[in-house]
Every structure is written in C-alpha cells, then in structure tokens.
Design a protein around this motif. Sequence first.
Motif, PDB file in Angstrom:
ATOM      1  N   LEU A  88     -36.398 -16.389  23.512  1.00  0.00           N
ATOM      2  CA  LEU A  88     -36.490 -17.688  22.863  1.00  0.00           C
ATOM      3  C   LEU A  88     -37.908 -17.915  22.354  1.00  0.00           C
ATOM      4  O   LEU A  88     -38.873 -17.369  22.885  1.00  0.00           O
ATOM      5  CB  LEU A  88     -36.119 -18.817  23.835  1.00  0.00           C
ATOM      6  N   GLU A  89     -38.022 -18.740  21.286  1.00  0.00           N
ATOM      7  CA  GLU A  89     -39.342 -19.150  20.827  1.00  0.00           C
ATOM      8  C   GLU A  89     -39.946 -20.102  21.865  1.00  0.00           C
ATOM      9  O   GLU A  89     -39.288 -20.504  22.836  1.00  0.00           O
ATOM     10  CB  GLU A  89     -39.237 -19.839  19.464  1.00  0.00           C
ATOM     11  N   SER A  90     -41.215 -20.490  21.642  1.00  0.00           N
ATOM     12  CA  SER A  90     -41.929 -21.281  22.654  1.00  0.00           C
ATOM     13  C   SER A  90     -41.330 -22.663  22.864  1.00  0.00           C
ATOM     14  O   SER A  90     -41.452 -23.242  23.940  1.00  0.00           O
ATOM     15  CB  SER A  90     -43.402 -21.405  22.263  1.00  0.00           C
ATOM     16  N   ARG A  91     -40.684 -23.196  21.821  1.00  0.00           N
ATOM     17  CA  ARG A  91     -40.049 -24.506  21.938  1.00  0.00           C
ATOM     18  C   ARG A  91     -38.655 -24.452  21.316  1.00  0.00           C
ATOM     19  O   ARG A  91     -38.431 -23.716  20.357  1.00  0.00           O
ATOM     20  CB  ARG A  91     -40.899 -25.589  21.273  1.00  0.00           C
ATOM     21  N   ILE A  92     -37.756 -25.233  21.846  1.00  0.00           N
ATOM     22  CA  ILE A  92     -36.371 -25.223  21.395  1.00  0.00           C
ATOM     23  C   ILE A  92     -36.234 -26.095  20.157  1.00  0.00           C
ATOM     24  O   ILE A  92     -36.441 -27.311  20.219  1.00  0.00           O
ATOM     25  CB  ILE A  92     -35.426 -25.706  22.503  1.00  0.00           C
ATOM     26  N   GLY A  93     -35.895 -25.465  19.027  1.00  0.00           N
ATOM     27  CA  GLY A  93     -35.705 -26.192  17.782  1.00  0.00           C
ATOM     28  C   GLY A  93     -36.932 -27.000  17.404  1.00  0.00           C
ATOM     29  O   GLY A  93     -38.069 -26.539  17.501  1.00  0.00           O
ATOM     30  N   GLU A  94     -36.697 -28.234  16.957  1.00  0.00           N
ATOM     31  CA  GLU A  94     -37.790 -29.133  16.583  1.00  0.00           C
ATOM     32  C   GLU A  94     -38.250 -29.971  17.768  1.00  0.00           C
ATOM     33  O   GLU A  94     -39.161 -30.793  17.629  1.00  0.00           O
ATOM     34  CB  GLU A  94     -37.333 -30.065  15.448  1.00  0.00           C
ATOM     35  N   SER A  95     -37.660 -29.749  18.916  1.00  0.00           N
ATOM     36  CA  SER A  95     -37.999 -30.553  20.092  1.00  0.00           C
ATOM     37  C   SER A  95     -39.298 -30.064  20.724  1.00  0.00           C
ATOM     38  O   SER A  95     -39.875 -29.052  20.332  1.00  0.00           O
ATOM     39  CB  SER A  95     -36.873 -30.479  21.130  1.00  0.00           C
ATOM     40  N   LYS A  96     -39.745 -30.798  21.716  1.00  0.00           N
ATOM     41  CA  LYS A  96     -40.960 -30.429  22.438  1.00  0.00           C
ATOM     42  C   LYS A  96     -40.646 -29.766  23.768  1.00  0.00           C
ATOM     43  O   LYS A  96     -41.529 -29.615  24.624  1.00  0.00           O
ATOM     44  CB  LYS A  96     -41.837 -31.670  22.641  1.00  0.00           C
ATOM     45  N   ILE A  97     -39.395 -29.354  23.941  1.00  0.00           N
ATOM     46  CA  ILE A  97     -38.995 -28.717  25.191  1.00  0.00           C
ATOM     47  C   ILE A  97     -39.535 -27.294  25.226  1.00  0.00           C
ATOM     48  O   ILE A  97     -39.192 -26.461  24.390  1.00  0.00           O
ATOM     49  CB  ILE A  97     -37.465 -28.711  25.339  1.00  0.00           C
TER      50      ILE A  97
END
Length: 370
Positions: A88-97
């Motif tokens: 996975l990338e460092s954050r999920i989608g446009e969220s800050k998770i």
Amino acid sequence: MKVPFLSRRKVKSDQEEATRPKSKTREWFDALLFAVIAATVIRGLLFSAYAIPTGSMEGTLLTGDYLFVSKLSYGPRMPITPVSIPFLESRIGESKIKTYWDGIQLPYFRLPGMGEVKRGDVVVFNYPPDAGNNPVDMRVHYIKRCLGTPGDVVTMIDSKVYINNQFFKNAPEAQTSYLVSTDGNGINPELLKDLKIEIFQQMNINDYVMIIPPASFDDFKSRENIKSITEVVTPKGIYDESVFPHNSLFKWNQDNFGPLIIPAKGWTVRLNESTIALYRTAIEVYENNKVETSVGNIFINGKKADTYTFKMDYYWMMGDNRHNSEDSRYWGFVPEDHIVGKAMITWMSTDKDASPLNKIRWSRILREIN
C-alpha cells in the motif's frame, strides 16, 4: 534404560500429531503467509510494479502504463520505516489514514547494486517536497528521467539542456508545447486524438497552445487550416518564482536556468547568500541540519559556518513532457536516499478513454523503457 509406559504413549502421541494432515484452513493460511513473505522480499529487494497516473513522461511513458522497476539496478534500499502495511502507499486514497507506524526509523542503507544512476535513466524515486509529511521511504512515488548526476553542472538555454556545457539530446519521444495559429476554422477532435495532440490552452478563436508529439508534428503542420506552429519558449531573464530556487537572485524559468552544480557526496561548497539559496534545502531538510542566517553570517547547528561538505549524492530529474511536468526545475535536487529503482519494462498498458474492446494498448506490452 526402559522408557516408562506414559512416556512411550506421549512419544507416540507426538508422532501422530506430526503426521496428522493439516486442515484446509491451516493449509490456506500457510500458503497465504508464504506468498506474503515471498512477495514482500521480492518487492523489497528485486523489483516493484508501478502505474503511471499522469502525462509528465509522455510520449516515452503513457498515462495507464504499468511498469516493472528494478531495485537491483542501483542496489535495494533497506526499509527506513520497517513497520508498514505491505503493497500500500503511505496513505489510503485522499485520506490522512497512514499505512505505516513511524515510531521506528532506521538509518538509510543501500545494498550493492548492478550499477549507479546514469544520465538518461528513467528513475522511480520518492517525492522530495513530501518531506515533513512522511518518512523518506513512505513519500509519494515519482518517475522522471535523470539528466544530471552528482557533480554535474546543469544549464537550460531556450528549452535545451546542457550538462557540463555539452548539449544533452532529448529522449526520442520527448514532447513540448507549441503555439498553433489557425485560419479560424475548427480543428477536428478526431484528428487530435489520432495524432495524440493535447490542447493545453486556447488563447482565442485562432490560437492554441498544444503539446505535439514529434511523430505527429509534420502531419499536423501540413493541414490546410494550420497557418503556423511555433515552439513555446519562455525568454531568458523572465523570473518565474515557482521555479527553483524560488529566489529573485536567480531569475530563472522553466526554459532558461542555471548553471547549477549538483551536489556530490564529499563536495565542499563555500556558503554565502547565493549558495545558501541554492543548497539550503539539501543541507537543512535532506541532511538534517539546523540552518540560521543573521547579519550576513550563516550558522549550521549553532556554529558559524563558511563552508559545508555534503553527506549524500544528489540528482537532477526532469519529465520528457517538458511543459507538463513538475520536476527538479520546480523543487530542486533528488537525494540518493530517495532513489527507488530503474524503470525497465512496460508490462501492461490501458487507455481509460478507449472503447472496451480497445482498452489494452497491445503494442506496449512487455516494451523496454528507454
């Protein structure tokens, strides 16, 4: 010595346990665990797959291309942030998770590779301006072409790149923008689609700024309603504050900048108003020093400094689609600890705007990247 009866029974029970068939659930769990471990090792040490989301490298790479990136080419970078969710990338989608925990940060270390980053290589790296938001190896991935290596002097004159005063030839399918003047008649959208020409801006009813691939230039220019095509070049001396180093001491723009020395590990630079403007981010952000200026003096980590010796190598990266690329011209150098690997092969390519039967660009399957 004889084995007691109860002990013999326990030995037999252990043997039965060892030979007892695994349940289907256990078999699936073991297989899944092995697959995750193997994939993590392969992705971390050998190669990774990436997708091209934007047009900054067109026409070398197209939006919708899927690439294999070799980590062996420059040596695999060991994890700096070891606790993260794989794939996975460092954050999920446009969220800050976040998909990682930065409570543990390891020092930068790279295993030996098959070679070094060379001029002309298409390189995947972590986005340097993302510093402060994520750890180095958790920053957004970018892909550009390396034009300058440590110690090189990079200059751009009227959109042409010179490395160490030698002209650096553009990639064969590199693109730029042109001012297109027409006779006022409309331009067939299907023609633009067939020639892979993008309208960047419409100035008025007659004039457009377009990005034209080299292979389409002559065909498009020969059309009856095209009066003239002129390459767009920002004149020398026009200051663009969005261009690195964002300082009016250097009146640079996207087509005219430099000369600029790319830092190399062990290179000592004399510090003054000009050099601190050029290299402050590298010294302060990438090499973790505290930089202060006061009454013409420069202090590094609280001590007055007249020079600075760099701890890392740096690179200069630019997109092949010169007027549609956010690259080193805008944010400066790429530190060596941000380098991920070399783009090698396009293993799949899809066109989101094509009809369902033409989604796959078959001609780009398993295509070598140059």
